[in-house]
Design a protein around this motif. Sequence first.
Motif, PDB file in Angstrom:
ATOM      1  N   PHE A  43      -4.038  36.713 -41.294  1.00 49.43           N
ATOM      2  CA  PHE A  43      -3.213  37.402 -41.292  1.00 49.43           C
ATOM      3  C   PHE A  43      -2.189  36.549 -43.189  1.00 49.43           C
ATOM      4  CE2 PHE A  43       1.222  36.190 -41.395  1.00 49.43           C
ATOM      5  CZ  PHE A  43       2.262  37.242 -41.312  1.00 49.43           C
TER       6      PHE A  43
ATOM      7  N   TYR B 177      -4.217  38.806 -45.432  1.00 47.77           N
ATOM      8  CA  TYR B 177      -3.597  40.395 -44.692  1.00 47.77           C
ATOM      9  C   TYR B 177      -2.682  40.103 -45.701  1.00 47.77           C
ATOM     10  CZ  TYR B 177      -2.282  44.647 -43.509  1.00 47.77           C
ATOM     11  OH  TYR B 177      -1.786  46.317 -43.427  1.00 47.77           O
ATOM     12  N   SER B 178      -1.272  39.151 -45.711  1.00 48.25           N
ATOM     13  CA  SER B 178      -0.389  38.869 -46.549  1.00 48.25           C
ATOM     14  C   SER B 178      -0.361  39.324 -47.617  1.00 48.25           C
ATOM     15  CB  SER B 178       0.942  37.743 -45.805  1.00 48.25           C
ATOM     16  OG  SER B 178       0.870  38.032 -44.477  1.00 48.25           O
TER      17      SER B 178
ATOM     18  N   ASP C 285      -4.399  46.699 -38.450  1.00 47.76           N
ATOM     19  CA  ASP C 285      -3.713  46.297 -39.283  1.00 47.76           C
ATOM     20  C   ASP C 285      -5.592  45.961 -39.540  1.00 47.76           C
ATOM     21  OD1 ASP C 285      -2.217  47.581 -40.751  1.00 47.76           O
ATOM     22  OD2 ASP C 285      -0.666  46.207 -39.617  1.00 47.76           O
TER      23      ASP C 285
ATOM     24  N   THR D 264       3.057  42.789 -38.814  1.00 47.24           N
ATOM     25  CA  THR D 264       1.443  43.028 -39.096  1.00 47.24           C
ATOM     26  C   THR D 264       0.546  43.146 -37.890  1.00 47.24           C
ATOM     27  OG1 THR D 264       0.994  41.995 -41.086  1.00 47.24           O
ATOM     28  CG2 THR D 264      -1.361  42.452 -40.470  1.00 47.24           C
TER      29      THR D 264
ATOM     30  N   LYS E 266       4.039  48.645 -36.939  1.00 52.86           N
ATOM     31  CA  LYS E 266       3.829  48.244 -37.583  1.00 52.86           C
ATOM     32  C   LYS E 266       4.879  48.777 -38.551  1.00 52.86           C
ATOM     33  CE  LYS E 266       0.544  50.760 -38.910  1.00 52.86           C
ATOM     34  NZ  LYS E 266      -1.149  50.353 -39.005  1.00 52.86           N
TER      35      LYS E 266
END
Length: 168
Positions: free
Chosen positions: A163, A166-167, A142, A95, A91
């Motif tokens: 992703f 999320y990023s 996540d 991710t 983690k």
Amino acid sequence: MKNIVLIGMPGCGKSTVGVVLAKTMGYRFLDSDLVIQETDGRLLSEIIKQEGLDGFNRIENDINSKIKAERTVIATGGSVIYGKEAMTHLKDIGTVVYIRLPFEEINHRLGNLAKRGVSIKEGQTLRELFDERVPLYEKYADIIVDEEGRTISETALYIKEKFSEYSE
């Protein structure tokens, strides 16, 4: 840029989707089960047979907690979630994406569990293993991706999209 760490049940497609995802993103690909075999010098099934599940889980936790990677899709073994140090490390460096499939599809995809090197207690059914692991996958994830009804390429593109979101 962080790594993408794939978790999920054996047979959910972590390695297969991971290779396609890595190509799509221009990332490297790393299969942590292969790293374990290379580092230890034995097949997963041999480690489990010779060391027992606790011994295997210790080895898996130790090796996964030391993975060094950047811009890499990391496909983990299904039992990685039993290692607190490994999951904390993974983690920290990436991710975590849980590739979720219903039990019926996992059951359909898996062949001989012993030959695959699946970390399962003697006498434990695949259903019991599934029920034990799902809460851990959800705890560490996540991002959760439902793979059912998607092709490998569609799953990879969906993970790439999630992703990116999320990023941000």
